[in-house]
Design a protein around this motif. Structure first.
Motif, PDB file in Angstrom:
ATOM      1  N   LYS A  96       0.808  -1.217   0.000  1.00 50.91           N
ATOM      2  CA  LYS A  96       0.000   0.000   0.000  1.00 50.91           C
ATOM      3  C   LYS A  96       0.843   1.270   0.000  1.00 50.91           C
ATOM      4  O   LYS A  96       0.422   2.300  -0.521  1.00 50.91           O
ATOM      5  N   ALA A  97       2.038   1.205   0.569  1.00 48.38           N
ATOM      6  CA  ALA A  97       2.782   2.454   0.758  1.00 48.38           C
ATOM      7  C   ALA A  97       4.271   2.387   0.480  1.00 48.38           C
ATOM      8  O   ALA A  97       4.923   3.420   0.385  1.00 48.38           O
ATOM      9  N   ARG A  98       4.837   1.195   0.342  1.00 49.73           N
ATOM     10  CA  ARG A  98       6.293   1.088   0.174  1.00 49.73           C
ATOM     11  C   ARG A  98       6.597   0.172  -1.007  1.00 49.73           C
ATOM     12  O   ARG A  98       7.077  -0.950  -0.845  1.00 49.73           O
ATOM     13  N   ARG A  99       6.318   0.688  -2.177  1.00 52.96           N
ATOM     14  CA  ARG A  99       6.587  -0.057  -3.418  1.00 52.96           C
ATOM     15  C   ARG A  99       7.893   0.444  -4.039  1.00 52.96           C
ATOM     16  O   ARG A  99       8.224   1.619  -3.935  1.00 52.96           O
ATOM     17  N   CYS A 100       8.601  -0.448  -4.696  1.00 56.23           N
ATOM     18  CA  CYS A 100       9.872  -0.088  -5.315  1.00 56.23           C
ATOM     19  C   CYS A 100      10.025  -0.852  -6.620  1.00 56.23           C
ATOM     20  O   CYS A 100       9.171  -1.658  -7.001  1.00 56.23           O
ATOM     21  N   ALA A 101      11.110  -0.597  -7.310  1.00 57.70           N
ATOM     22  CA  ALA A 101      11.482  -1.363  -8.491  1.00 57.70           C
ATOM     23  C   ALA A 101      12.854  -1.969  -8.229  1.00 57.70           C
ATOM     24  O   ALA A 101      13.738  -1.312  -7.671  1.00 57.70           O
ATOM     25  N   VAL A 102      13.007  -3.232  -8.603  1.00 60.13           N
ATOM     26  CA  VAL A 102      14.276  -3.928  -8.429  1.00 60.13           C
ATOM     27  C   VAL A 102      14.914  -4.090  -9.805  1.00 60.13           C
ATOM     28  O   VAL A 102      14.422  -4.858 -10.631  1.00 60.13           O
ATOM     29  N   PRO A 103      15.983  -3.350 -10.097  1.00 59.40           N
ATOM     30  CA  PRO A 103      16.597  -3.407 -11.429  1.00 59.40           C
ATOM     31  C   PRO A 103      17.435  -4.658 -11.622  1.00 59.40           C
ATOM     32  O   PRO A 103      18.113  -5.126 -10.701  1.00 59.40           O
ATOM     33  N   ALA A 104      17.377  -5.193 -12.836  1.00 59.82           N
ATOM     34  CA  ALA A 104      18.161  -6.383 -13.174  1.00 59.82           C
ATOM     35  C   ALA A 104      18.468  -6.364 -14.658  1.00 59.82           C
ATOM     36  O   ALA A 104      17.690  -5.845 -15.460  1.00 59.82           O
ATOM     37  N   GLU A 105      19.585  -6.945 -15.023  1.00 61.74           N
ATOM     38  CA  GLU A 105      19.913  -7.102 -16.435  1.00 61.74           C
ATOM     39  C   GLU A 105      19.253  -8.348 -17.008  1.00 61.74           C
ATOM     40  O   GLU A 105      19.040  -8.463 -18.224  1.00 61.74           O
ATOM     41  N   GLY A 106      18.922  -9.277 -16.156  1.00 54.10           N
ATOM     42  CA  GLY A 106      18.264 -10.509 -16.547  1.00 54.10           C
ATOM     43  C   GLY A 106      18.197 -11.414 -15.337  1.00 54.10           C
ATOM     44  O   GLY A 106      18.705 -11.077 -14.264  1.00 54.10           O
ATOM     45  N   TYR A 107      17.537 -12.556 -15.496  1.00 55.86           N
ATOM     46  CA  TYR A 107      17.436 -13.481 -14.370  1.00 55.86           C
ATOM     47  C   TYR A 107      17.584 -14.924 -14.871  1.00 55.86           C
ATOM     48  O   TYR A 107      17.479 -15.201 -16.064  1.00 55.86           O
ATOM     49  N   TYR A 108      17.841 -15.821 -13.918  1.00 57.80           N
ATOM     50  CA  TYR A 108      18.015 -17.228 -14.240  1.00 57.80           C
ATOM     51  C   TYR A 108      16.768 -18.014 -13.840  1.00 57.80           C
ATOM     52  O   TYR A 108      16.147 -17.738 -12.814  1.00 57.80           O
ATOM     53  N   GLU A 109      16.434 -18.987 -14.681  1.00 56.28           N
ATOM     54  CA  GLU A 109      15.351 -19.899 -14.347  1.00 56.28           C
ATOM     55  C   GLU A 109      15.780 -21.303 -14.750  1.00 56.28           C
ATOM     56  O   GLU A 109      16.494 -21.480 -15.745  1.00 56.28           O
ATOM     57  N   TRP A 110      15.359 -22.289 -13.981  1.00 54.82           N
ATOM     58  CA  TRP A 110      15.754 -23.666 -14.226  1.00 54.82           C
ATOM     59  C   TRP A 110      14.589 -24.442 -14.847  1.00 54.82           C
ATOM     60  O   TRP A 110      13.482 -24.460 -14.314  1.00 54.82           O
ATOM     61  N   LEU A 111      14.879 -25.087 -15.964  1.00 53.33           N
ATOM     62  CA  LEU A 111      13.885 -25.910 -16.646  1.00 53.33           C
ATOM     63  C   LEU A 111      13.949 -27.322 -16.084  1.00 53.33           C
ATOM     64  O   LEU A 111      15.002 -27.967 -16.102  1.00 53.33           O
ATOM     65  N   ALA A 112      12.819 -27.801 -15.574  1.00 51.35           N
ATOM     66  CA  ALA A 112      12.778 -29.146 -15.004  1.00 51.35           C
ATOM     67  C   ALA A 112      12.924 -30.193 -16.107  1.00 51.35           C
ATOM     68  O   ALA A 112      12.498 -29.987 -17.254  1.00 51.35           O
ATOM     69  N   GLY A 113      13.514 -31.329 -15.771  1.00 50.69           N
ATOM     70  CA  GLY A 113      13.688 -32.403 -16.728  1.00 50.69           C
ATOM     71  C   GLY A 113      12.402 -33.162 -16.985  1.00 50.69           C
ATOM     72  O   GLY A 113      11.384 -32.955 -16.297  1.00 50.69           O
ATOM     73  N   ASP A 114      12.442 -34.060 -17.954  1.00 55.13           N
ATOM     74  CA  ASP A 114      11.270 -34.844 -18.305  1.00 55.13           C
ATOM     75  C   ASP A 114      10.963 -35.930 -17.283  1.00 55.13           C
ATOM     76  O   ASP A 114       9.836 -36.438 -17.229  1.00 55.13           O
ATOM     77  N   THR A 115      11.945 -36.290 -16.482  1.00 55.62           N
ATOM     78  CA  THR A 115      11.752 -37.303 -15.444  1.00 55.62           C
ATOM     79  C   THR A 115      12.246 -36.743 -14.116  1.00 55.62           C
ATOM     80  O   THR A 115      13.047 -35.798 -14.085  1.00 55.62           O
ATOM     81  N   PRO A 116      11.793 -37.310 -12.999  1.00 53.74           N
ATOM     82  CA  PRO A 116      12.231 -36.806 -11.686  1.00 53.74           C
ATOM     83  C   PRO A 116      13.737 -36.831 -11.482  1.00 53.74           C
ATOM     84  O   PRO A 116      14.286 -36.016 -10.744  1.00 53.74           O
ATOM     85  N   LYS A 117      14.425 -37.766 -12.157  1.00 55.95           N
ATOM     86  CA  LYS A 117      15.872 -37.888 -11.983  1.00 55.95           C
ATOM     87  C   LYS A 117      16.668 -37.021 -12.954  1.00 55.95           C
ATOM     88  O   LYS A 117      17.881 -36.866 -12.805  1.00 55.95           O
ATOM     89  N   ALA A 118      16.006 -36.464 -13.944  1.00 52.92           N
ATOM     90  CA  ALA A 118      16.708 -35.646 -14.943  1.00 52.92           C
ATOM     91  C   ALA A 118      17.178 -34.335 -14.322  1.00 52.92           C
ATOM     92  O   ALA A 118      16.489 -33.735 -13.488  1.00 52.92           O
ATOM     93  N   LYS A 119      18.356 -33.892 -14.737  1.00 55.50           N
ATOM     94  CA  LYS A 119      18.904 -32.654 -14.196  1.00 55.50           C
ATOM     95  C   LYS A 119      18.150 -31.443 -14.739  1.00 55.50           C
ATOM     96  O   LYS A 119      17.720 -31.426 -15.889  1.00 55.50           O
ATOM     97  N   LYS A 120      17.987 -30.443 -13.880  1.00 57.01           N
ATOM     98  CA  LYS A 120      17.390 -29.191 -14.325  1.00 57.01           C
ATOM     99  C   LYS A 120      18.415 -28.408 -15.150  1.00 57.01           C
ATOM    100  O   LYS A 120      19.616 -28.457 -14.855  1.00 57.01           O
ATOM    101  N   ARG A 121      17.934 -27.697 -16.150  1.00 57.97           N
ATOM    102  CA  ARG A 121      18.810 -26.924 -17.041  1.00 57.97           C
ATOM    103  C   ARG A 121      18.568 -25.431 -16.817  1.00 57.97           C
ATOM    104  O   ARG A 121      17.436 -24.958 -16.920  1.00 57.97           O
TER     105      ARG A 121
END
Length: 251
Positions: A96-121
């Motif tokens: 309601k009263a303390r909003r800001c912007a967090v600057p970034a050049e980009g971010y990382y996200e991990w793609l889950a594998g097709d199976t539970p044992k597959a490594k995330k990319r």
């Protein structure tokens, strides 16, 4: 969600792109692997002698509400779900009263594998034109009861990044479909014409502002690109420009 991001631009570049001002002694550490609980720059607006001033500050990533007994609660509050941010005790005062912007050049996200044992990319998500992303964020000031008055560390400034659902799988823009497949959550970026409204400390209509950010997120994200990067980014001790370089993921 957003659990790691890149912010390696110089303070002068950040101040110029945010159209803000910063203290001459402000120091920002370049990082290609920003993780929760570390110090990060934020952009906010506050009333100074009757005038609204846009400023750059440094805050700890992980929101600590003013009523918290311990700063450790911030470890669990580095993201805030936009669907519930207005009701959650941790965030409802700040939105309601303390909003800001967090600057970034980009971010990382991990793609889950097709199976539970597959490594995330890991993938690096960033604007195609190399401009900054300004994520919708919140900030709070927390007073440490264990420190004496006058102690420069008596007050802690902290922040969090809002998230929302990822774009629809049938979106017209290819990168939006990619983002949908990458993760079911998206850190919410601010459109350039929404930044001032979001930061305005005199605007208390939190419902309308959150909806504005959610409604404009896909348009901003349509200008992003994704590229697969090395799994080294998963270790917070690794920090350098090589982390954002393309990696095939084949070996």
């Amino acid at each position: 969600m957003c659990g790691r991001y890149v912010m390696a631009k110089a303070i002068g570049d950040l101040v110029a792109e945010a159209e803000a001002e910063a203290d001459a002694n402000l120091e920002l550490r370049q990082s290609w692997n920003v993780a929760p609980t570390t110090d990060v720059p934020i952009v906010l607006e506050r009333l100074v002698e009757g005038a609204v001033r846009r400023q750059v500050h440094v805050a700890k990533w992980g929101l600590v509400p003013s009523w918290a007994k311990d700063a450790a609660v911030g470890v669990r509050a580095f993201n805030a779900r936009s669907e519930t941010v207005i009701e959650k005790p941790t965030f409802r005062s700040a939105v309601k009263a303390r909003r800001c912007a967090v600057p970034a050049e980009g971010y990382y996200e991990w793609l889950a594998g097709d199976t539970p044992k597959a490594k995330k990319r890991p993938f690096y998500v960033h604007p195609a034109d190399d401009s900054l992303i300004f994520f919708a964020g919140l900030y709070e000031w927390w007073k440490d009861p264990a420190k004496e008055d006058g102690d420069p560390e008596k007050w802690l400034l902290s922040t969090t990044i809002l998230t929302g659902p990822s774009p629809e799988p049938d979106a017209d823009v290819p990168v939006l479909r990619e983002l949908h497949g990458l993760h079911d959550r998206l850190p919410l970026p601010l459109a350039k014409d929404s930044l001032a409204e979001w930061l305005d400390p005199e605007n208390k209509d939190a419902d309308e502002l959150v909806e504005m950010v959610r409604a404009g997120a896909d348009e901003v994200a349509s200008g992003w690109e994704l590229r697969e990067v090395d799994a080294a980014v998963g270790n917070v001790r690794n920090d350098g420009p090589e982390l954002v370089e393309a990696h095939s993921g084949l070996f």
